[in-house]
Design an enzyme around this catalytic site. Structure first.
Site, PDB file in Angstrom:
ATOM      1  N   ASP A  36       7.696   7.975   2.549  1.00  0.00           N
ATOM      2  CA  ASP A  36       6.963   6.713   2.700  1.00  0.00           C
ATOM      3  C   ASP A  36       5.468   6.919   2.467  1.00  0.00           C
ATOM      4  O   ASP A  36       4.934   8.005   2.725  1.00  0.00           O
ATOM      5  CB  ASP A  36       7.207   6.184   4.130  1.00  0.00           C
ATOM      6  CG  ASP A  36       6.857   4.718   4.248  1.00  0.00           C
ATOM      7  OD1 ASP A  36       6.627   4.064   3.212  1.00  0.00           O
ATOM      8  OD2 ASP A  36       6.796   4.228   5.386  1.00  0.00           O
ATOM      9  N   ASN A  38       3.704   5.851  -0.522  1.00  0.00           N
ATOM     10  CA  ASN A  38       3.223   5.911  -1.910  1.00  0.00           C
ATOM     11  C   ASN A  38       2.212   4.795  -2.198  1.00  0.00           C
ATOM     12  O   ASN A  38       1.192   5.007  -2.855  1.00  0.00           O
ATOM     13  CB  ASN A  38       4.388   5.743  -2.894  1.00  0.00           C
ATOM     14  CG  ASN A  38       5.364   6.894  -2.848  1.00  0.00           C
ATOM     15  OD1 ASN A  38       5.093   7.901  -2.202  1.00  0.00           O
ATOM     16  ND2 ASN A  38       6.493   6.746  -3.519  1.00  0.00           N
ATOM     17  N   GLY A  39       2.534   3.588  -1.702  1.00  0.00           N
ATOM     18  CA  GLY A  39       1.668   2.440  -1.954  1.00  0.00           C
ATOM     19  C   GLY A  39       0.312   2.617  -1.292  1.00  0.00           C
ATOM     20  O   GLY A  39      -0.737   2.375  -1.913  1.00  0.00           O
ATOM     21  N   ARG A  40       0.321   3.037  -0.019  1.00  0.00           N
ATOM     22  CA  ARG A  40      -0.960   3.214   0.696  1.00  0.00           C
ATOM     23  C   ARG A  40      -1.793   4.330   0.074  1.00  0.00           C
ATOM     24  O   ARG A  40      -3.010   4.247  -0.007  1.00  0.00           O
ATOM     25  CB  ARG A  40      -0.681   3.493   2.185  1.00  0.00           C
ATOM     26  CG  ARG A  40      -0.437   2.211   2.965  1.00  0.00           C
ATOM     27  CD  ARG A  40       0.203   2.464   4.286  1.00  0.00           C
ATOM     28  NE  ARG A  40       1.639   2.704   4.124  1.00  0.00           N
ATOM     29  CZ  ARG A  40       2.450   3.066   5.110  1.00  0.00           C
ATOM     30  NH1 ARG A  40       1.950   3.263   6.323  1.00  0.00           N
ATOM     31  NH2 ARG A  40       3.728   3.229   4.903  1.00  0.00           N
ATOM     32  N   TRP A  41      -1.129   5.372  -0.385  1.00  0.00           N
ATOM     33  CA  TRP A  41      -1.828   6.475  -1.053  1.00  0.00           C
ATOM     34  C   TRP A  41      -2.587   5.921  -2.263  1.00  0.00           C
ATOM     35  O   TRP A  41      -3.748   6.239  -2.483  1.00  0.00           O
ATOM     36  CB  TRP A  41      -0.803   7.527  -1.484  1.00  0.00           C
ATOM     37  CG  TRP A  41      -1.351   8.734  -2.163  1.00  0.00           C
ATOM     38  CD1 TRP A  41      -1.730   9.915  -1.564  1.00  0.00           C
ATOM     39  CD2 TRP A  41      -1.590   8.908  -3.573  1.00  0.00           C
ATOM     40  NE1 TRP A  41      -2.181  10.814  -2.515  1.00  0.00           N
ATOM     41  CE2 TRP A  41      -2.099  10.212  -3.752  1.00  0.00           C
ATOM     42  CE3 TRP A  41      -1.414   8.100  -4.696  1.00  0.00           C
ATOM     43  CZ2 TRP A  41      -2.437  10.720  -5.012  1.00  0.00           C
ATOM     44  CZ3 TRP A  41      -1.768   8.605  -5.938  1.00  0.00           C
ATOM     45  CH2 TRP A  41      -2.272   9.904  -6.091  1.00  0.00           C
ATOM     46  N   ARG A  49      -0.101   0.600  -7.425  1.00  0.00           N
ATOM     47  CA  ARG A  49       0.963   1.195  -6.604  1.00  0.00           C
ATOM     48  C   ARG A  49       1.858   2.132  -7.422  1.00  0.00           C
ATOM     49  O   ARG A  49       2.359   3.134  -6.933  1.00  0.00           O
ATOM     50  CB  ARG A  49       1.826   0.095  -5.976  1.00  0.00           C
ATOM     51  CG  ARG A  49       1.140  -0.677  -4.873  1.00  0.00           C
ATOM     52  CD  ARG A  49       2.034  -1.814  -4.378  1.00  0.00           C
ATOM     53  NE  ARG A  49       3.300  -1.319  -3.833  1.00  0.00           N
ATOM     54  CZ  ARG A  49       3.450  -0.864  -2.587  1.00  0.00           C
ATOM     55  NH1 ARG A  49       2.432  -0.837  -1.767  1.00  0.00           N
ATOM     56  NH2 ARG A  49       4.629  -0.447  -2.167  1.00  0.00           N
ATOM     57  N   HIS A  53       3.814   5.937  -6.792  1.00  0.00           N
ATOM     58  CA  HIS A  53       5.204   6.365  -6.983  1.00  0.00           C
ATOM     59  C   HIS A  53       5.277   7.575  -7.931  1.00  0.00           C
ATOM     60  O   HIS A  53       6.073   8.492  -7.714  1.00  0.00           O
ATOM     61  CB  HIS A  53       6.049   5.210  -7.531  1.00  0.00           C
ATOM     62  CG  HIS A  53       6.169   4.056  -6.573  1.00  0.00           C
ATOM     63  ND1 HIS A  53       6.497   4.233  -5.243  1.00  0.00           N
ATOM     64  CD2 HIS A  53       5.988   2.716  -6.729  1.00  0.00           C
ATOM     65  CE1 HIS A  53       6.533   3.053  -4.635  1.00  0.00           C
ATOM     66  NE2 HIS A  53       6.215   2.120  -5.513  1.00  0.00           N
ATOM     67  N   ASN A  84      14.728  -2.776  -0.905  1.00  0.00           N
ATOM     68  CA  ASN A  84      13.607  -2.639  -1.843  1.00  0.00           C
ATOM     69  C   ASN A  84      13.668  -3.605  -3.028  1.00  0.00           C
ATOM     70  O   ASN A  84      12.668  -3.807  -3.722  1.00  0.00           O
ATOM     71  CB  ASN A  84      13.497  -1.198  -2.375  1.00  0.00           C
ATOM     72  CG  ASN A  84      12.939  -0.224  -1.359  1.00  0.00           C
ATOM     73  OD1 ASN A  84      13.198   0.971  -1.419  1.00  0.00           O
ATOM     74  ND2 ASN A  84      12.149  -0.720  -0.406  1.00  0.00           N
ATOM     75  N   ARG A 210      10.371   4.539  12.339  1.00  0.00           N
ATOM     76  CA  ARG A 210      11.585   3.721  12.203  1.00  0.00           C
ATOM     77  C   ARG A 210      12.591   4.471  11.342  1.00  0.00           C
ATOM     78  O   ARG A 210      12.200   5.322  10.536  1.00  0.00           O
ATOM     79  CB  ARG A 210      11.303   2.433  11.419  1.00  0.00           C
ATOM     80  CG  ARG A 210      10.353   1.485  11.927  1.00  0.00           C
ATOM     81  CD  ARG A 210      10.408   0.213  11.054  1.00  0.00           C
ATOM     82  NE  ARG A 210       9.580   0.330   9.873  1.00  0.00           N
ATOM     83  CZ  ARG A 210       8.283   0.122   9.848  1.00  0.00           C
ATOM     84  NH1 ARG A 210       7.649  -0.213  10.962  1.00  0.00           N
ATOM     85  NH2 ARG A 210       7.588   0.240   8.731  1.00  0.00           N
ATOM     86  N   SER A 212      14.597   2.579   9.321  1.00  0.00           N
ATOM     87  CA  SER A 212      14.635   1.745   8.111  1.00  0.00           C
ATOM     88  C   SER A 212      15.995   1.764   7.407  1.00  0.00           C
ATOM     89  O   SER A 212      16.072   1.913   6.181  1.00  0.00           O
ATOM     90  CB  SER A 212      13.541   2.170   7.125  1.00  0.00           C
ATOM     91  OG  SER A 212      12.284   2.045   7.718  1.00  0.00           O
TER      92      SER A 212
END
Ligand code: FPP
Length: 264
Positions: A36, A38-41, A49, A53, A84, A210, A212
């Protein structure tokens, strides 16, 4: 020689040794990872984004190689969940074509390193070109005796449980199975991980606590390690920390810790 390796300059084989802080006799057999962040990175770097990935793929290659070199037998990663699909269409399309590109590019080296790759999930909903590549990769590597690499793609834990229950019900209706005989072993044999067993360690990156919808049955007794590191940054020191954390735990599987012998 360890069964996996990276190919360095002049085709010299480079194997990452197990860090000395780790006990080689107490490594997990099976590691599962929720990759988890990748987007925030990418957001933190003001990048699209998609670039998160792509960097996530590099982290995955690094981690697979380390696990293989260090003698982990099974690595199971959460690449794409049944939830997703609700992401923006552009991102879903990018992920599907990324999976295709990576599979095409890496199949030969995965095979050379004796990796056995398997894809767990509802694969028939994936683009047909990706399905073809998945079938090819699974067949080509099926007889390999190295690390077993499970890629959960269009995977959902609840869906997996429902499908297992449906298959058992069907066998019962057809008279092939006595419902009274259904036990945990029979149930587990209907799951997508029937050949891999349960993870000993779950690693989740980017700080969320979580599951998920990941491996809901299989994680019943797994040790959980959560790190704040975003997946694209996950490297050898983070894997070492996760394994050190694992080795610090006493696994009781619902029992009690054995008492030390009494001092007389
Ligand atoms: C979660 O980060 C990551 C994903 C949904 C995709 C993971 C896929 C890869 C790392 C590529 C794997 C490639 C192959 C071939 C198996 P996020 O997007 O949810 O990050 P965020 O929570 O920061 O937004």
């Amino acid at each position: 020689m360890t069964r996996s390796s990276a190919i360095g300059a002049d085709n010299e084989v480079v194997i990452s040794p197990l860090p000395r802080v780790l006990d080689p006799h107490r490594l997990p057999n099976h590691i599962a990872i929720i990759m988890d962040g990748n987007g925030r990175w990418a957001n933190e770097r003001r990048l699209p984004r998609a670039m998160g990935h792509s960097a996530g793929v590099d982290a995955l290659k690094r981690t697979l190689r380390l696990c293989s070199d260090w003698g982990i037998n099974v690595l199971t990663v959460y690449a794409f969940s049944t939830e997703n699909w609700s992401r923006p269409r552009e991102e879903v399309n990018f992920l599907m074509s990324l999976f295709e590109r990576v599979l095409k590019k890496e199949l030969q080296s995965l095979n050379l390193k004796k990796v056995r790759i398997d894809f767990l999930g509802d694969l028939d909903q994936l683009p047909s070109r990706l399905q073809d590549l998945i079938n090819e990769a699974t067949e080509v590597t099926a007889k390999n005796n190295g690390i077993c690499f499970n890629v959960c793609t269009n995977y959902g834990g609840r869906r997996e449980l429902v499908l297992a229950a449906q298959r058992l019900a069907l066998k019962a209706v057809e008279g092939d199975l006595d419902p009274n005989l259904i036990d945990e072993n029979i149930f587990a044999s209907e799951l997508l991980t029937a050949n891999s067993g349960d993870p000993d360690l779950l690693i989740r990156t980017s700080g969320e606590r979580r599951l998920s919808n990941f491996l809901l049955w299989q994680l019943a007794y797994s040790e959980i390690h959560v790190t704040d590191i975003y997946w694209p940054d996950f490297d050898v020191k983070d894997l070492t920390s996760a394994l050190l954390d694992y080795q610090s735990r006493t696994r009781r599987f619902g029992g009690v810790e054995p008492m030390p012998p009494n001092d007389i």
